[in-house]
Scaffold this active site. Structure first.
Site, mmCIF file in Angstrom:
data_model
loop_
_atom_site.group_PDB
_atom_site.id
_atom_site.type_symbol
_atom_site.label_atom_id
_atom_site.label_comp_id
_atom_site.label_asym_id
_atom_site.label_seq_id
_atom_site.Cartn_x
_atom_site.Cartn_y
_atom_site.Cartn_z
ATOM 1 N N TYR A 33 0.827 -1.197 0.000
ATOM 2 C CA TYR A 33 0.000 0.000 0.000
ATOM 3 C C TYR A 33 0.863 1.249 0.000
ATOM 4 O O TYR A 33 2.073 1.186 0.232
ATOM 5 C CB TYR A 33 -0.960 0.001 1.196
ATOM 6 C CG TYR A 33 -0.329 0.341 2.527
ATOM 7 C CD1 TYR A 33 0.503 -0.563 3.184
ATOM 8 C CD2 TYR A 33 -0.541 1.578 3.132
ATOM 9 C CE1 TYR A 33 1.081 -0.254 4.406
ATOM 10 C CE2 TYR A 33 0.034 1.905 4.356
ATOM 11 C CZ TYR A 33 0.843 0.986 4.989
ATOM 12 O OH TYR A 33 1.427 1.294 6.188
ATOM 13 N N ARG A 52 8.201 4.147 -4.732
ATOM 14 C CA ARG A 52 8.322 3.210 -3.597
ATOM 15 C C ARG A 52 7.351 2.048 -3.761
ATOM 16 O O ARG A 52 7.663 0.903 -3.445
ATOM 17 C CB ARG A 52 8.083 3.938 -2.265
ATOM 18 C CG ARG A 52 8.330 3.032 -1.060
ATOM 19 C CD ARG A 52 8.276 3.781 0.255
ATOM 20 N NE ARG A 52 6.952 4.320 0.513
ATOM 21 C CZ ARG A 52 6.642 5.101 1.542
ATOM 22 N NH1 ARG A 52 7.582 5.458 2.421
ATOM 23 N NH2 ARG A 52 5.421 5.549 1.706
ATOM 24 N N ARG A 100 -7.612 -20.427 -2.075
ATOM 25 C CA ARG A 100 -6.620 -20.253 -1.011
ATOM 26 C C ARG A 100 -5.538 -21.325 -1.046
ATOM 27 O O ARG A 100 -5.817 -22.510 -0.910
ATOM 28 C CB ARG A 100 -7.305 -20.251 0.354
ATOM 29 C CG ARG A 100 -6.354 -19.846 1.484
ATOM 30 C CD ARG A 100 -7.076 -19.719 2.817
ATOM 31 N NE ARG A 100 -6.159 -19.252 3.852
ATOM 32 C CZ ARG A 100 -5.277 -20.030 4.484
ATOM 33 N NH1 ARG A 100 -5.211 -21.313 4.201
ATOM 34 N NH2 ARG A 100 -4.472 -19.535 5.391
ATOM 35 N N HIS A 102 -1.117 -21.129 -0.025
ATOM 36 C CA HIS A 102 -0.070 -20.174 0.366
ATOM 37 C C HIS A 102 0.825 -19.773 -0.803
ATOM 38 O O HIS A 102 1.184 -18.610 -0.933
ATOM 39 C CB HIS A 102 0.801 -20.758 1.482
ATOM 40 C CG HIS A 102 0.122 -20.797 2.813
ATOM 41 N ND1 HIS A 102 -0.987 -21.572 3.070
ATOM 42 C CD2 HIS A 102 0.394 -20.146 3.959
ATOM 43 C CE1 HIS A 102 -1.364 -21.400 4.317
ATOM 44 N NE2 HIS A 102 -0.546 -20.540 4.885
ATOM 45 N N LYS A 149 6.532 -1.889 1.989
ATOM 46 C CA LYS A 149 5.316 -1.301 2.590
ATOM 47 C C LYS A 149 4.147 -2.261 2.394
ATOM 48 O O LYS A 149 3.258 -2.033 1.576
ATOM 49 C CB LYS A 149 5.046 0.092 1.996
ATOM 50 C CG LYS A 149 4.145 0.941 2.893
ATOM 51 C CD LYS A 149 4.240 2.400 2.532
ATOM 52 C CE LYS A 149 3.216 3.269 3.232
ATOM 53 N NZ LYS A 149 3.246 3.248 4.692
ATOM 54 N N GLU A 182 11.701 2.715 14.389
ATOM 55 C CA GLU A 182 10.779 3.728 13.840
ATOM 56 C C GLU A 182 9.474 3.638 14.607
ATOM 57 O O GLU A 182 9.318 2.810 15.506
ATOM 58 C CB GLU A 182 10.554 3.485 12.342
ATOM 59 C CG GLU A 182 9.904 2.142 12.052
ATOM 60 C CD GLU A 182 9.659 1.886 10.573
ATOM 61 O OE1 GLU A 182 9.528 2.834 9.800
ATOM 62 O OE2 GLU A 182 9.583 0.692 10.205
ATOM 63 N N LEU A 207 10.978 1.536 7.309
ATOM 64 C CA LEU A 207 10.456 1.975 6.022
ATOM 65 C C LEU A 207 11.184 3.263 5.628
ATOM 66 O O LEU A 207 11.369 4.154 6.469
ATOM 67 C CB LEU A 207 8.947 2.249 6.130
ATOM 68 C CG LEU A 207 8.307 2.649 4.814
ATOM 69 C CD1 LEU A 207 8.144 1.431 3.908
ATOM 70 C CD2 LEU A 207 6.955 3.300 5.041
HETATM 71 N N1 PDD Z 1 2.685 5.261 7.348
HETATM 72 N N2 PDD Z 1 7.268 3.934 8.983
HETATM 73 C C1 PDD Z 1 6.117 3.245 8.963
HETATM 74 C C2 PDD Z 1 6.066 1.923 9.661
HETATM 75 C C3 PDD Z 1 4.989 3.781 8.304
HETATM 76 O O1 PDD Z 1 3.845 3.071 8.269
HETATM 77 C C4 PDD Z 1 5.077 5.050 7.683
HETATM 78 C C5 PDD Z 1 3.916 5.652 6.948
HETATM 79 C C6 PDD Z 1 6.303 5.741 7.758
HETATM 80 C C7 PDD Z 1 6.497 7.087 7.111
HETATM 81 O O2 PDD Z 1 6.511 7.007 5.706
HETATM 82 P P1 PDD Z 1 5.996 8.210 4.798
HETATM 83 O O3 PDD Z 1 6.766 9.415 5.227
HETATM 84 O O4 PDD Z 1 6.316 7.792 3.424
HETATM 85 O O5 PDD Z 1 4.520 8.358 5.065
HETATM 86 C C8 PDD Z 1 7.373 5.141 8.397
HETATM 87 C C9 PDD Z 1 1.502 5.653 6.602
HETATM 88 C C10 PDD Z 1 1.251 7.111 6.590
HETATM 89 C C11 PDD Z 1 0.335 4.835 7.106
HETATM 90 O O6 PDD Z 1 0.524 3.651 7.323
HETATM 91 O O7 PDD Z 1 -0.756 5.368 7.250
#
Ligand code: PDD
Length: 285
Positions: A33, A52, A100, A102, A149, A182, A207
């Site tokens: 996403y 990304r 389904r 895996h 992501k 993070e 991320l």
């Molecule tokens: N989240 N780290 C994680 C685990 C995140 O889920 C996000 C973003 C970031 C920051 O990334 P960016 O600056 O590209 O938004 C770092 C989004 C906003 C979300 O899950 O809603």
């Protein structure tokens, strides 16, 4: 006004927007996403978000279902149809629908694409930024590829809920060596007593935030001192400032870490300046 979602080629009212129960996103969280900020009805850093996305897809060996240009057009159209002025557009791509199993589905299974958009409450966000937010720490119990992501966010969901239950806005993951990786949905930063901005290097354990990339550009342009390295919770609690970055909140000052005030307990000067200057450095389309 009813909200509109894009689902596999169609724009539908949210009440009629649905995916098959055999979608691999639903069955295995087998998908990726992106969340992109919308400002004045335009997209913030669309190009970097789509880049990304392509990287996440390729790491999971999911085919990009349409060209970046077509995807961009869909994002803008969903924003337009929902009359979003300030908010977010959400994009999810999964490996598609299949019985389904895996292992990957048969070749030719089409990835599913869903896009939604909504307004956020600007006044609340500004108030939060003016006051600063609290964060708590939790053990980092995620897998070792969180640079992708993926929609597989269970540890993040649990961490965020723990934060909320403790009256905090965000949870910072702490790895086995005691370093902050993070936040559950943001990148983590501190400013040391001598004014050096510190954030962790990017590798498989965090991320690579788009907001982080833009903030690094601002720091370079303004000649601020920067140290790209991990920091501990103890160091964070001794810091002059702390802040988090993400698409939906750009730069958000942190004023409390595990119940202890950061600096003088008010949003820091550097964090506030980075927040103020953010849109001069972001790409708006
Ligand atoms: N989240 N780290 C994680 C685990 C995140 O889920 C996000 C973003 C970031 C920051 O990334 P960016 O600056 O590209 O938004 C770092 C989004 C906003 C979300 O899950 O809603």
């Amino acid at each position: 006004m009813s909200r509109i979602a894009y689902v596999n080629g169609r724009y539908l009212p949210l009440a009629h927007a649905s995916v098959n129960i055999e979608d691999r996103g639903y069955q295995f969280s087998d998908g990726v996403y992106e969340v992109c900020e919308v400002r004045g009805g335009r997209l913030v850093d669309e190009r970097r978000h789509i880049e990304r996305l392509q990287r996440s897809l390729s790491e999971l060996r999911i085919a990009m279902p349409m060209t970046p240009e077509s995807l961009g057009a869909v994002l803008h159209e969903v924003v337009r149809r929902n009359r979003v002025r300030w908010g977010i557009v959400y994009l999810q791509i999964t490996r598609g629908v299949a019985r389904r199993d895996h292992a990957f589905p048969p070749p030719g299974t089409r990835p599913s694409v869903v896009v939604t958009a909504r307004n956020l409450d600007f006044a609340t966000a500004e108030r939060l930024a003016g006051e600063g937010v609290a964060v708590i720490s939790v053990p980092d119990n995620r897998w070792d590829r969180v640079d992708i992501k993926s929609v597989s966010l269970l540890p993040n969901v649990l961490a965020k809920q723990t934060a909320r239950e403790q009256g905090a806005r965000e949870a910072w993951f702490v790895d086995r060596q005691g370093f902050v990786t993070e936040g559950s949905s943001s990148n983590a930063w501190i400013v040391t007593r001598n004014g050096t901005v510190v954030t962790r290097q990017v590798d498989n354990a965090i991320l690579k935030g788009i907001t982080r990339t833009v903030v690094l550009d601002i720091i370079a342009a303004q000649g601020l001192k920067l140290d790209i390295r991990p920091f501990t919770m103890e160091e964070a609690q001794q810091a002059r400032e702390a802040f988090i970055t993400s698409a939906s909140q750009t730069v958000m000052p942190v004023v409390k870490i595990d119940s202890r005030p950061v600096g003088n307990g008010a949003p820091g000067l550097i964090a506030s300046a980075l927040r103020r200057d953010f849109y001069r450095f972001a790409e708006i389309s």
